[in-house]
Design an enzyme around this catalytic site. Structure first.
Site, PDB file in Angstrom:
ATOM      1  CG  ASP A   5      -4.580 134.889  75.857  1.00 38.72           C
ATOM      2  OD1 ASP A   5      -5.405 134.044  75.481  1.00 38.72           O
ATOM      3  OD2 ASP A   5      -4.706 136.051  75.332  1.00 38.72           O
ATOM      4  NE  ARG A   6      -5.685 129.773  82.533  1.00 40.65           N
ATOM      5  CZ  ARG A   6      -6.974 129.796  82.192  1.00 40.65           C
ATOM      6  NH1 ARG A   6      -7.554 130.815  81.529  1.00 40.65           N
ATOM      7  NH2 ARG A   6      -7.664 128.772  82.127  1.00 40.65           N
ATOM      8  CG  LEU A   7      -0.285 137.468  80.206  1.00 38.53           C
ATOM      9  CD1 LEU A   7       0.021 138.257  79.050  1.00 38.53           C
ATOM     10  CD2 LEU A   7       0.850 137.003  81.003  1.00 38.53           C
TER      11      LEU A   7
END
Length: 208
Positions: A186-188
């Site tokens: 999730d792009r973290l």
């Protein structure tokens, strides 16, 4: 052309503080060897970014050695990158391993390695690669590919001496910072930045 929906979920690995070494070269070596074991295509390929008159310039070159606290590559000193580095030695190297979901960014200053080391590497190259380095006026305009091939064939037919030209040799980038990026869900993403200080390497986690 819309590519808004072209995306990938990253989930292969993570960078936790409990596994991070104090020396970034240890982590670089680990990732590089991992890429070699996974048969990453051109694992030693890296983007070399330079600056000329406040404008960025980038191209892919090949890492050939990690030594003396730096990253070594070779090129024509009269090439575009060579002329840019002569005026501004600040540069950046970027490695990207998509199959491993990893990226490494290395910023620092570049200088030429000594002539003996350049000669040693030049003499180890395949014959035709050595000839190409001699006959190619890298980055300059030429009339046709044929003129390069004619020059190369002349060296082969006349058995001319194959000696490292003075305008070709190695560079070493000494890093001031090295950032390791690990793709996460999730792009973290995980981003770990090592910065060189007078006391050694300082490590910080950056927000993605």
């Amino acid at each position: 052309m819309k590519i808004h929906d072209h995306r990938k979920q990253y989930s292969k690995d993570q960078l936790g503080e409990d596994i991070l070494p104090d020396d970034p070269f240890v982590l670089f070596t680990s990732w590089f060897e991992m890429a070699l074991k996974q048969h990453a295509h051109e694992a030693n390929a890296m983007v070399l970014s330079t600056v000329f008159e406040n404008k960025p310039s980038a191209r892919v070159v090949l890492l050939k050695e990690v030594s003396c606290g730096g990253f070594v590559f070779f090129s024509n000193y009269k090439s575009r990158k060579g002329e840019q580095l002569a005026l501004n030695p600040n540069a950046c190297l970027t490695f990207f391993y998509p199959d491993m979901e990893k990226q490494i960014r290395i910023e620092g200053t570049v200088s030429r390695i000594n002539k003996d080391d350049s000669k040693e590497y030049f003499d180890s190259r395949p014959l035709l690669s050595r000839i190409s380095a001699i006959v190619s006026p890298q980055s300059t305009s030429i009339e046709s590919r044929q003129e390069l091939e004619l020059e190369r064939n002349k060296y082969l037919e006349m058995e001319l001496p194959i000696i490292r030209p003075s305008y070709w040799g190695g560079y070493r980038l000494i890093p001031e910072s090295i950032e390791f990026w690990q793709g996460r869900e999730d792009r973290l993403h995980d981003r770990i930045l090592y910065t060189k200080t007078t006391k050694g390497w300082q490590r910080n986690r950056l927000a993605p």
